[in-house]
Write a protein that holds these residues in place. Structure first.
Motif, mmCIF file in Angstrom:
data_model
loop_
_atom_site.group_PDB
_atom_site.id
_atom_site.type_symbol
_atom_site.label_atom_id
_atom_site.label_comp_id
_atom_site.label_asym_id
_atom_site.label_seq_id
_atom_site.Cartn_x
_atom_site.Cartn_y
_atom_site.Cartn_z
ATOM 1 N N TRP A 92 41.060 26.407 46.847
ATOM 2 C CA TRP A 92 40.347 27.044 45.689
ATOM 3 C C TRP A 92 39.948 26.188 44.460
ATOM 4 C CZ3 TRP A 92 44.285 30.137 47.683
ATOM 5 C CH2 TRP A 92 43.909 30.516 48.481
ATOM 6 N N PRO A 93 39.344 25.299 44.508
ATOM 7 C CA PRO A 93 39.256 24.644 43.617
ATOM 8 C C PRO A 93 38.433 24.833 41.856
ATOM 9 C CG PRO A 93 37.747 23.992 44.902
ATOM 10 C CD PRO A 93 38.834 24.321 44.878
ATOM 11 N N ASN A 94 37.822 26.102 42.410
ATOM 12 C CA ASN A 94 37.141 26.385 40.697
ATOM 13 C C ASN A 94 37.358 28.496 40.484
ATOM 14 O OD1 ASN A 94 35.151 24.365 41.518
ATOM 15 N ND2 ASN A 94 33.847 25.210 42.985
ATOM 16 N N THR A 95 38.850 28.354 41.097
ATOM 17 C CA THR A 95 38.718 29.875 40.755
ATOM 18 C C THR A 95 38.763 29.998 40.058
ATOM 19 O OG1 THR A 95 39.906 31.272 41.717
ATOM 20 C CG2 THR A 95 41.133 29.414 41.331
ATOM 21 N N ALA A 96 38.966 31.136 39.121
ATOM 22 C CA ALA A 96 39.186 31.080 37.871
ATOM 23 C C ALA A 96 39.987 32.469 37.115
ATOM 24 C CB ALA A 96 37.821 31.408 36.736
ATOM 25 N N ASN A 97 40.484 32.750 38.892
ATOM 26 C CA ASN A 97 41.807 33.270 38.422
ATOM 27 C C ASN A 97 42.831 33.080 38.177
ATOM 28 O OD1 ASN A 97 43.678 36.254 39.259
ATOM 29 N ND2 ASN A 97 42.543 36.730 40.815
ATOM 30 N N LEU A 98 43.754 33.732 37.109
ATOM 31 C CA LEU A 98 45.044 33.104 36.247
ATOM 32 C C LEU A 98 45.769 33.497 36.840
ATOM 33 C CD1 LEU A 98 43.543 33.157 32.630
ATOM 34 C CD2 LEU A 98 43.678 31.172 34.564
ATOM 35 N N HIS A 99 46.019 34.319 37.471
ATOM 36 C CA HIS A 99 47.049 34.851 38.444
ATOM 37 C C HIS A 99 47.326 34.354 39.277
ATOM 38 C CE1 HIS A 99 45.794 39.130 37.359
ATOM 39 N NE2 HIS A 99 46.622 39.241 37.504
ATOM 40 N N LEU A 100 48.990 33.779 39.485
ATOM 41 C CA LEU A 100 49.956 32.694 40.306
ATOM 42 C C LEU A 100 49.164 32.904 41.378
ATOM 43 C CD1 LEU A 100 51.888 30.235 40.704
ATOM 44 C CD2 LEU A 100 53.849 32.095 40.672
ATOM 45 N N ILE A 119 46.937 34.247 44.311
ATOM 46 C CA ILE A 119 45.753 34.415 44.898
ATOM 47 C C ILE A 119 45.478 33.729 46.475
ATOM 48 C CG2 ILE A 119 44.947 34.132 42.936
ATOM 49 C CD1 ILE A 119 43.715 31.479 43.547
ATOM 50 N N ASN A 120 44.339 34.992 46.767
ATOM 51 C CA ASN A 120 43.861 34.963 48.691
ATOM 52 C C ASN A 120 42.483 34.647 48.373
ATOM 53 O OD1 ASN A 120 43.226 37.380 47.809
ATOM 54 N ND2 ASN A 120 45.289 38.890 48.936
ATOM 55 N N ASN A 121 41.458 34.754 49.461
ATOM 56 C CA ASN A 121 40.529 34.832 49.731
ATOM 57 C C ASN A 121 39.934 35.801 48.885
ATOM 58 O OD1 ASN A 121 40.378 32.648 51.278
ATOM 59 N ND2 ASN A 121 40.746 33.429 52.944
ATOM 60 N N THR A 123 38.157 34.991 43.911
ATOM 61 C CA THR A 123 36.407 35.584 43.503
ATOM 62 C C THR A 123 36.125 36.287 42.208
ATOM 63 O OG1 THR A 123 35.946 36.450 45.498
ATOM 64 C CG2 THR A 123 35.241 34.170 45.502
ATOM 65 N N LYS A 124 37.866 37.047 41.627
ATOM 66 C CA LYS A 124 38.019 38.056 40.540
ATOM 67 C C LYS A 124 39.268 37.145 39.939
ATOM 68 C CE LYS A 124 36.230 40.711 44.837
ATOM 69 N NZ LYS A 124 37.122 41.956 45.668
ATOM 70 N N THR A 125 39.181 38.087 39.334
ATOM 71 C CA THR A 125 40.250 37.902 38.470
ATOM 72 C C THR A 125 41.501 39.082 38.191
ATOM 73 O OG1 THR A 125 39.198 39.832 36.351
ATOM 74 C CG2 THR A 125 38.743 37.149 36.424
ATOM 75 N N GLY A 126 41.880 40.028 39.213
ATOM 76 C CA GLY A 126 42.481 40.575 39.530
ATOM 77 C C GLY A 126 43.775 39.923 39.957
ATOM 78 N N ARG A 127 44.745 40.811 40.400
ATOM 79 C CA ARG A 127 45.828 40.575 41.276
ATOM 80 C C ARG A 127 45.737 40.333 42.435
ATOM 81 N NH1 ARG A 127 51.202 44.611 40.966
ATOM 82 N NH2 ARG A 127 50.957 43.463 42.523
ATOM 83 N N ALA A 128 46.238 39.574 43.174
ATOM 84 C CA ALA A 128 46.642 39.874 44.641
ATOM 85 C C ALA A 128 47.311 41.448 45.040
ATOM 86 C CB ALA A 128 47.724 38.615 45.398
ATOM 87 N N SER A 129 47.473 42.070 46.449
ATOM 88 C CA SER A 129 47.990 43.233 46.226
ATOM 89 C C SER A 129 49.414 43.218 46.730
ATOM 90 C CB SER A 129 47.485 44.429 47.337
ATOM 91 O OG SER A 129 47.325 43.761 48.404
ATOM 92 N N ALA A 182 62.913 38.902 42.180
ATOM 93 C CA ALA A 182 62.380 38.976 41.621
ATOM 94 C C ALA A 182 61.410 40.083 42.283
ATOM 95 C CB ALA A 182 60.945 38.207 41.563
ATOM 96 N N ARG A 183 60.749 41.772 42.000
ATOM 97 C CA ARG A 183 60.611 42.507 42.142
ATOM 98 C C ARG A 183 59.458 42.269 43.088
ATOM 99 N NH1 ARG A 183 62.824 47.000 42.567
ATOM 100 N NH2 ARG A 183 64.843 47.645 40.390
ATOM 101 N N VAL A 184 58.171 42.534 44.512
ATOM 102 C CA VAL A 184 57.066 42.533 44.666
ATOM 103 C C VAL A 184 56.094 42.659 43.165
ATOM 104 C CG1 VAL A 184 55.032 43.551 46.307
ATOM 105 C CG2 VAL A 184 57.969 43.195 46.838
ATOM 106 N N ALA A 185 56.154 43.502 42.952
ATOM 107 C CA ALA A 185 54.943 44.203 41.625
ATOM 108 C C ALA A 185 55.148 42.404 40.907
ATOM 109 C CB ALA A 185 55.364 45.079 40.841
ATOM 110 N N GLN A 186 56.210 42.049 40.601
ATOM 111 C CA GLN A 186 57.188 41.162 39.454
ATOM 112 C C GLN A 186 55.985 39.964 39.742
ATOM 113 O OE1 GLN A 186 60.522 41.312 38.640
ATOM 114 N NE2 GLN A 186 60.952 42.882 37.471
#
Length: 530
Positions: free
Chosen positions: A440-448, A450-452, A456-462, A392-396
C-alpha cells in the motif's frame, strides 16, 4: 473462500460461465463473477445453459454478440439493436480471459525515453458548491427517493453537483491513497445518486445503500464524499437498537419496559451514574436475561419479584455464572429502587462472595510452536511478537501508530509506555514495514497495522482481524500475553511493583501474577525434594 489450500497456485483453466481460458482463482473469471452477482440465474435463450442472464442471455452470448459488431455498423446501442444481435448468434468463438473487449485501436507505440500507451488521465477540473439563486422546495418531505429505478445510462454527467463531487473525490482519493478501481467505482456511484440533485435535497443512507450494493459500488467511500459535500444524512438504525430489541423479546411488557430503561441508563448514564462501556452493557443485560425470562412467566413488573425468587434462581448457578448474574441483578434492582419502581431491593444482603482466582499456568513449548507455525504472514508474525514478547493486548496492538515507533533509538510506545525493541521484534517490524510500503504505497492510514479494508481509510484494523491467525490455537494472543507476564514474574522475582512498572498493570493484577508465580515455584520445589 477458495477451494484450493493456502499457498497452492491454481493451474490455468477455463471459466465455467464464459468458457474463457486464463489464470484466475475459483471457478469463474473476475468479470463473470461480478456479472453473476448482479443478475439472476435461469436458462439462456441462446445457448440453453443455466447461467446468470441479462435480457435472457448469458455473458458468453453477449461476448459473441459484441464480437459480431466488429463487422457490423456501430456498437451495441439501443436495447432493440442489442436483442437483434443476440438473437442472431449461432455459434460461439472462445477467447482468452481479458481479451474479448479489446476491440479498439492498438495502443500507441512507446516513444524513445517516454512512457508507453496513452497519456495519463487528467484530474477533474476544480469545482465548488453550485450557487443557489433559487430552488424548488420539495412538495413531500418524507417520501424516500428510489435510486434503484434510475437508469445508469441516463445519468446527468453535466450536473454541477457531480462536477463538485468528482473534484472532492479526487482530493480525498489523493489524500487517502485510493486505487484506480476505487476512484472509478466512486465516480459511478456519485453519478448515480447525484442525478437530478438540487439545492436542499438530502441523500439518506437508507435510500442509497441497496442500489449501490446491487451494482457492487463502494457505499462507504461514496458516503465519505457525500459527507464532505454536506448533503448526506445517516439514518441507519444503530446496531445497539436492533440488539436491544432482540434481547428484550419474550419478556412481559412491564418487565421489558423497565429492563430497557435500565439498559439505556447504563449506556447513556444518569443524574447520579456515569455511562458504561457498550461491552459492559451487553454483558449485564445478557446476564439478567435468563432470570427475567423466568420471572416473566409469573409476574408483570419487577416490583413483584421477591427475595425468595432471587435466591431460588441463584441456587441453580455455580462459580462465576452465579457471581456474574448476581452482580447484574444487583445493578438492575438498585437502579429500580432509585427510580422508584420497587419498594424494596430483593437482592440486598445477598452476598456475591469473593471470587477465587486459580493459579495461572504457563504454556508448554509445543503450544507456542504451533502458534508460531500458524503465523505465516508478516502482519501475523509481528502481532505474535507484540503479544508474546511485549505482552500487548489485542486492542493495544490495533491502536499502534507509526508515530509510536522510534526505530533509530530502538524504542516502541505501547499504551503510553515506552519499551525497548529486541532483535526479533525489530526484524519482524522492519519486514512488516517493507511489506506495508510495497503493498500500500499510497495509503494515508497512520496506524501501524492495516489491511485491504483499512488501507483506503483512516481507522484501525478490527480486533477480529488481528486475532485471526491465532484463533483456534491453544496459545492465543491473550494466552501468550498472560504467559509473558507470568514468565517475567517467575524470572525476575515475585515482586508486584516490578510487574506493575514493566507492563503497566494495576496493583490487584500484579499481585495475582506474583501469587501465581509463588505457587508455581513452591510446587516445583516440592516436586524436586520428592
Amino acid at each position: 473462500m477458495s477451494r484450493y489450500p493456502k499457498g497452492y497456485r491454481k493451474p490455468t483453466d477455463s471459466c465455467n460461465s464464459c468458457l474463457a481460458w486464463g489464470n484466475f482463482s475459483g471457478r469463474h473469471c473476475q468479470t463473470c463473477y461480478m456479472f453473476g452477482r448482479s443478475h439472476e440465474t435461469a436458462t439462456c435463450a441462446g445457448c440453453r445453459r443455466v447461467q446468470p442472464l441479462k435480457w435472457n442471455y448469458c455473458r458468453l452470448c453477449w461476448c459473441q454478440a459484441r464480437l459480431n459488431t466488429q463487422t457490423a455498423a456501430g456498437p451495441l446501442t439501443a436495447e432493440a439493436d442489442a436483442r437483434a444481435r443476440l438473437q442472431a448468434v449461432r455459434h460461439h468463438q472462445l477467447f482468452f480471459v481479458g481479451l474479448h473487449h479489446r476491440n479498439g485501436p492498438a495502443p500507441a507505440p512507446a516513444q524513445r525515453g517516454g512512457r508507453r500507451g496513452p497519456p495519463r488521465k487528467l484530474p477533474p477540473a476544480p469545482a465548488w458548491r453550485p450557487s443557489a439563486d433559487w430552488s424548488q422546495l420539495p412538495l413531500f418531505e418524507q417520501i424516500p427517493r428510489d435510486y434503484s429505478r434510475l437508469d445508469p445510462t441516463a445519468v446527468d454527467l453535466t450536473s454541477p453537483w457531480l462536477a463538485w463531487a468528482k473534484h472532492l473525490a479526487h482530493q480525498i482519493a489523493e489524500a487517502r491513497g485510493w486505487g484506480r478501481n476505487i476512484r472509478f467505482a466512486v465516480n459511478r456511484g456519485l453519478a448515480l445518486v447525484l442525478t437530478e440533485h438540487v439545492e436542499g435535497d438530502v441523500i439518506r443512507h437508507s435510500e442509497i445503500f441497496t442500489p449501490l450494493r446491487a451494482r457492487d459500488l463502494p457505499v462507504g467511500h461514496t458516503v465519505t464524499v457525500l459527507e464532505e459535500m454536506g448533503i448526506f444524512l445517516d439514518d441507519k438504525e444503530p446496531s445497539f437498537e436492533s440488539w436491544l430489541t432482540e434481547r428484550l423479546e419474550g419478556l412481559s411488557p412491564g418487565i421489558s419496559t423497565e429492563a430497557e430503561r435500565w439498559t439505556r441508563t447504563l449506556r447513556d448514564g444518569g443524574p447520579r451514574s456515569l455511562p458504561r462501556r457498550q461491552g459492559t452493557v451487553w454483558l449485564y443485560l445478557n446476564h439478567v436475561r435468563p432470570a427475567l425470562l423466568d420471572w416473566s412467566n409469573r409476574y408483570d413488573h419487577l416490583r413483584e419479584v421477591t427475595r425468595d425468587d432471587v435466591l431460588a434462581h441463584t441456587r441453580t448457578l455455580h462459580g462465576h455464572h452465579r457471581r456474574d448474574q448476581l452482580v447484574a441483578l444487583r445493578s438492575l434492582f438498585a437502579w429500580a429502587k432509585r427510580a422508584g419502581l420497587i419498594f424494596r431491593n430483593p437482592t440486598s444482603r445477598i452476598k456475591v462472595g469473593q471470587y477465587e482466582y486459580g493459579v495461572l499456568q504457563p504454556l508448554i513449548p509445543a503450544q507456542v510452536d504451533r502458534s508460531v507455525a500458524a503465523a505465516t504472514t508478516p502482519a501475523a508474525r509481528l502481532i505474535l511478537a507484540l503479544a508474546a514478547v511485549h505482552a500487548a493486548r489485542v486492542a493495544q496492538i490495533g491502536t499502534l501508530m507509526l508515530d509510536d515507533l522510534d526505530i533509530g533509538n530502538r524504542r516502541m510506545t505501547i499504551a503510553g509506555r515506552a519499551r525497548p525493541l529486541d532483535d526479533l521484534t525489530l526484524k519482524l517490524l522492519l519486514d512488516w514495514l517493507e511489506h506495508r510500503r510495497s503493498r500500500w504505497p499510497n495509503t494515508a492510514n497512520l496506524h501501524l497495522l492495516i489491511n485491504n479494508q483499512t488501507a483506503t481509510k483512516t481507522g484501525r484494523a478490527s480486533n477480529h482481524w488481528i486475532s485471526t491467525a491465532m484463533r483456534g490455537q491453544d496459545a492465543t494472543l491473550e494466552r501468550l500475553r498472560i504467559d509473558r507476564q507470568l514468565e517475567e514474574a517467575l524470572t525476575h522475582g515475585r515482586d508486584p511493583l516490578h510487574l506493575a512498572q514493566v507492563f503497566g498493570l494495576d496493583e490487584k493484577t500484579a499481585m495475582r501474577y506474583a501469587a501465581s508465580a509463588r505457587a508455581l515455584l513452591e510446587q516445583a520445589a516440592e516436586q524436586k525434594h520428592q
